[in-house]
Design an enzyme around this catalytic site. Structure first.
Site, PDB file in Angstrom:
ATOM      1  N   GLY A 157     -11.086 -11.879   5.845  1.00 46.20           N
ATOM      2  CA  GLY A 157     -10.657 -10.884   6.844  1.00 46.20           C
ATOM      3  C   GLY A 157     -11.325  -9.534   6.627  1.00 46.20           C
ATOM      4  N   ASP A 190     -15.324 -13.317   7.327  1.00 50.04           N
ATOM      5  CA  ASP A 190     -14.353 -13.185   8.415  1.00 50.04           C
ATOM      6  C   ASP A 190     -14.574 -14.370   9.351  1.00 50.04           C
ATOM      7  OD1 ASP A 190     -12.639 -10.387   9.420  1.00 50.04           O
ATOM      8  OD2 ASP A 190     -12.838 -12.051  10.841  1.00 50.04           O
ATOM      9  N   ILE A 191     -13.632 -14.576  10.254  1.00 47.78           N
ATOM     10  CA  ILE A 191     -13.764 -15.682  11.212  1.00 47.78           C
ATOM     11  C   ILE A 191     -14.753 -15.337  12.324  1.00 47.78           C
ATOM     12  CG2 ILE A 191     -11.878 -14.954  12.751  1.00 47.78           C
ATOM     13  CD1 ILE A 191     -11.024 -17.943  12.843  1.00 47.78           C
ATOM     14  N   ARG A 192     -15.092 -14.055  12.446  1.00 42.80           N
ATOM     15  CA  ARG A 192     -16.008 -13.634  13.528  1.00 42.80           C
ATOM     16  C   ARG A 192     -17.193 -12.873  12.932  1.00 42.80           C
ATOM     17  NH1 ARG A 192     -14.115  -8.023  14.480  1.00 42.80           N
ATOM     18  NH2 ARG A 192     -12.294  -7.781  13.140  1.00 42.80           N
ATOM     19  N   GLY A 207     -11.614  -6.381   9.223  1.00 44.16           N
ATOM     20  CA  GLY A 207     -10.417  -5.719   9.746  1.00 44.16           C
ATOM     21  C   GLY A 207     -10.300  -4.263   9.306  1.00 44.16           C
ATOM     22  N   LYS A 254       5.144 -12.694   5.177  1.00 38.45           N
ATOM     23  CA  LYS A 254       4.873 -11.737   4.095  1.00 38.45           C
ATOM     24  C   LYS A 254       5.786 -11.981   2.894  1.00 38.45           C
ATOM     25  CE  LYS A 254       1.325  -9.968   5.478  1.00 38.45           C
ATOM     26  NZ  LYS A 254       0.096 -10.144   4.688  1.00 38.45           N
ATOM     27  N   TYR A 301       6.002 -12.206  11.227  1.00 40.98           N
ATOM     28  CA  TYR A 301       5.130 -11.516  10.274  1.00 40.98           C
ATOM     29  C   TYR A 301       5.856 -11.341   8.936  1.00 40.98           C
ATOM     30  CZ  TYR A 301       2.202  -7.669   8.454  1.00 40.98           C
ATOM     31  OH  TYR A 301       1.379  -6.867   7.689  1.00 40.98           O
TER      32      TYR A 301
HETATM   33  P1  NAD Z   1      -6.705  -6.592  10.703  1.00 39.24           P
HETATM   34  O1  NAD Z   1      -5.954  -7.260  11.793  1.00 39.24           O
HETATM   35  O2  NAD Z   1      -7.341  -5.297  10.954  1.00 39.24           O
HETATM   36  O3  NAD Z   1      -7.822  -7.575  10.130  1.00 39.24           O
HETATM   37  C1  NAD Z   1      -7.585  -8.928   9.892  1.00 39.24           C
HETATM   38  C2  NAD Z   1      -8.908  -9.664   9.899  1.00 39.24           C
HETATM   39  O4  NAD Z   1      -8.627 -11.057   9.704  1.00 39.24           O
HETATM   40  C3  NAD Z   1      -9.660  -9.537  11.228  1.00 39.24           C
HETATM   41  O5  NAD Z   1     -10.958  -9.044  10.993  1.00 39.24           O
HETATM   42  C4  NAD Z   1      -9.690 -10.967  11.786  1.00 39.24           C
HETATM   43  O6  NAD Z   1     -10.883 -11.277  12.454  1.00 39.24           O
HETATM   44  C5  NAD Z   1      -9.522 -11.783  10.513  1.00 39.24           C
HETATM   45  N1  NAD Z   1      -8.976 -13.121  10.761  1.00 39.24           N
HETATM   46  C6  NAD Z   1      -8.021 -13.491  11.646  1.00 39.24           C
HETATM   47  N2  NAD Z   1      -7.824 -14.833  11.581  1.00 39.24           N
HETATM   48  C7  NAD Z   1      -8.657 -15.289  10.627  1.00 39.24           C
HETATM   49  C8  NAD Z   1      -8.939 -16.575  10.094  1.00 39.24           C
HETATM   50  N3  NAD Z   1      -8.303 -17.681  10.541  1.00 39.24           N
HETATM   51  N4  NAD Z   1      -9.859 -16.697   9.126  1.00 39.24           N
HETATM   52  C9  NAD Z   1     -10.514 -15.596   8.671  1.00 39.24           C
HETATM   53  N5  NAD Z   1     -10.317 -14.350   9.135  1.00 39.24           N
HETATM   54  C10 NAD Z   1      -9.397 -14.218  10.114  1.00 39.24           C
HETATM   55  O7  NAD Z   1      -5.714  -6.505   9.441  1.00 39.24           O
HETATM   56  P2  NAD Z   1      -5.672  -5.416   8.278  1.00 39.24           P
HETATM   57  O8  NAD Z   1      -4.905  -4.254   8.783  1.00 39.24           O
HETATM   58  O9  NAD Z   1      -7.024  -5.201   7.721  1.00 39.24           O
HETATM   59  O10 NAD Z   1      -4.712  -6.167   7.262  1.00 39.24           O
HETATM   60  C11 NAD Z   1      -5.195  -6.906   6.154  1.00 39.24           C
HETATM   61  C12 NAD Z   1      -3.993  -7.374   5.352  1.00 39.24           C
HETATM   62  O11 NAD Z   1      -3.212  -6.242   4.961  1.00 39.24           O
HETATM   63  C13 NAD Z   1      -3.030  -8.292   6.119  1.00 39.24           C
HETATM   64  O12 NAD Z   1      -2.509  -9.240   5.242  1.00 39.24           O
HETATM   65  C14 NAD Z   1      -1.923  -7.359   6.563  1.00 39.24           C
HETATM   66  O13 NAD Z   1      -0.705  -8.028   6.716  1.00 39.24           O
HETATM   67  C15 NAD Z   1      -1.870  -6.399   5.386  1.00 39.24           C
HETATM   68  N6  NAD Z   1      -1.264  -5.121   5.755  1.00 39.24           N
HETATM   69  C16 NAD Z   1      -1.904  -4.268   6.597  1.00 39.24           C
HETATM   70  C17 NAD Z   1      -1.299  -3.069   6.941  1.00 39.24           C
HETATM   71  C18 NAD Z   1      -1.954  -2.085   7.863  1.00 39.24           C
HETATM   72  O14 NAD Z   1      -1.313  -1.096   8.260  1.00 39.24           O
HETATM   73  N7  NAD Z   1      -3.224  -2.272   8.228  1.00 39.24           N
HETATM   74  C19 NAD Z   1      -0.031  -2.758   6.430  1.00 39.24           C
HETATM   75  C20 NAD Z   1       0.601  -3.675   5.613  1.00 39.24           C
HETATM   76  C21 NAD Z   1      -0.037  -4.851   5.257  1.00 39.24           C
HETATM   77  N1  SER Z   2       0.808  -1.953   9.854  1.00 38.54           N
HETATM   78  C1  SER Z   2       1.415  -3.228   9.699  1.00 38.54           C
HETATM   79  C2  SER Z   2       2.028  -3.681  10.982  1.00 38.54           C
HETATM   80  O1  SER Z   2       2.541  -2.834  11.687  1.00 38.54           O
HETATM   81  C3  SER Z   2       2.480  -3.197   8.637  1.00 38.54           C
HETATM   82  O2  SER Z   2       2.423  -4.357   7.918  1.00 38.54           O
HETATM   83  O3  SER Z   2       2.027  -4.844  11.261  1.00 38.54           O
END
Ligand code: NAD
Ligand code: SER
Length: 320
Positions: free
Chosen positions: A8, A34-36, A11, A145, A141
């Site tokens: 991922g 990443d998947i894309r 992201g 988690k 979600y």
């Molecule tokens: P994001 O949605 O920005 O990025 C996720 C990435 O995963 C994307 O680039 C997507 O293309 C990729 N993805 C989706 N399906 C996939 C698959 N099957 N195989 C491979 N890649 C795939 O998410 P993020 O904000 O970067 O979050 C990353 C992690 O951190 C997650 O576990 C999320 O729960 C956790 N998190 C994020 C936040 C936040 O505020 N950003 C807060 C708490 C926890």
């Molecule tokens: N920023 C994240 C969400 O809102 C928190 O895990 O999903």
């Protein structure tokens, strides 16, 4: 020196984390997946591979090919998207996680997969939410988690996998847009402040949630991965946060630099009800005591930096 696989990686977190890890450990030691395909390279120069985390064999092949020792598993659907597509969220967040932690077990990798404030639920104490407390999340979600936290603990105790994690709050950043979470309003508000001088928040006034600026989130990941294992008693997953804010708090911080900015509300009932099921503010003392968590950005410092960086990125030329 670590050799790291990131899933991922395109992201919100992965794009900035990849670039930073490449500075710290060397470009050739960080394999972004990443998947894309990347639309443009914002992860710095280095190896990129397509990987769907629901395919364990492909993940395993990459670990073997590049002789990796660390797996940072970020691929997941965030809270609002997961609520709209619960079956897909289970597949990506749970089956993807199970594949990743299994690959970590088989190949002896250090393992990091972030949890979230979403791992808490309406019965959780709202203020100064303790590290160990009732969780019982009510969103898909959150269910994935908390399962991730438990599964990571299980792999540590049962198989000795070096699993480590944090419960991230909402993350605010200017590089890559967030991927469909409940806290996304806290990023959108900065873009709209610069573009339109007004923002209609989908989260209601008075709704406090924990937040943190991306540079502190990246530092926390690296600090935890490098921490002395003998000091880690809570492993999966540490409460961390840098501020507890409602939309009007962010608006006031923006108005210090953009006095004409106006906040209005167009509340989305789905994301509002998710937000209301989450804590107002986390107690982060375990992270502070066990591995020295110490965020540098409070609301004011973050706001100033966000506006400055976005003003440049968006070429909005607002006098700040
Ligand atoms: P994001 O949605 O920005 O990025 C996720 C990435 O995963 C994307 O680039 C997507 O293309 C990729 N993805 C989706 N399906 C996939 C698959 N099957 N195989 C491979 N890649 C795939 O998410 P993020 O904000 O970067 O979050 C990353 C992690 O951190 C997650 O576990 C999320 O729960 C956790 N998190 C994020 C936040 C936040 O505020 N950003 C807060 C708490 C926890
Ligand atoms: N920023 C994240 C969400 O809102 C928190 O895990 O999903």
């Amino acid at each position: 020196m670590k050799k790291i696989l990131i899933t991922g990686a395109l992201g919100q977190i992965g794009s900035e984390l990849t670039a930073r890890l490449r500075e710290v450990y060397g470009s050739q030691n960080v394999i972004a997946t990443d998947i894309r395909q990347p639309e443009f390279s914002n992860t710095g120069t280095g190896i990129f591979e397509i990987l769907d985390v629901t395919n364990q064999q492909d993940m395993e092949m990459l670990v073997e090919e590049y002789q990796l020792d660390t797996l940072i598993h970020l691929a997941a659907l965030l809270s609002a998207v997961a609520e709209a597509k619960p079956q897909l969220a289970w597949d990506v967040n749970m089956n993807g996680l199970m594949n990743a932690v299994e690959v970590a077990r088989v190949h002896g990798l250090q393992f990091f997969c972030p949890s979230s404030i979403g791992a808490f639920g309406p019965q959780t104490p709202k203020d100064h939410t303790p590290q160990v407390t009732i969780q019982r999340p009510t969103t898909m979600y959150g269910i994935t988690k908390i399962s991730g936290e438990l599964l990571s603990d299980y792999y540590f105790h049962k198989f000795g996998v070096d699993t480590r994690s944090v419960r991230f709050p909402g993350l605010i950043s200017y590089d890559t847009l967030p991927g469909g979470g409940t806290t996304d309003y806290a990023v959108d508000i900065f873009y709209e402040a610069l573009h339109k001088k007004t923002y209609a928040s989908f989260i209601a006034a008075g709704t406090k949630m924990d937040m943190m600026y991306m540079p502190d989130a990246i530092d926390a990941i690296i600090q935890l991965l490098e921490a002395d294992a003998s000091r880690l008693h809570h492993r999966n997953a540490y409460n961390i946060s840098a501020m507890s804010v409602a939309p009007e708090d962010i608006a006031r911080a923006i108005q210090k630099y953009l006095p004409e900015f106006e906040l209005t509300y167009a509340v989305d009932p789905v994301r509002q009800s998710i937000a209301e099921s989450w804590p107002n503010s986390l107690d982060v003392s375990c992270a502070v005591n066990e591995w020295g968590f110490s965020p540098k950005y409070d609301l004011d410092r973050m706001t100033k930096d966000m506006l400055k960086k976005l003003n440049k990125k968006l070429e909005t030329s607002v006098a700040l």
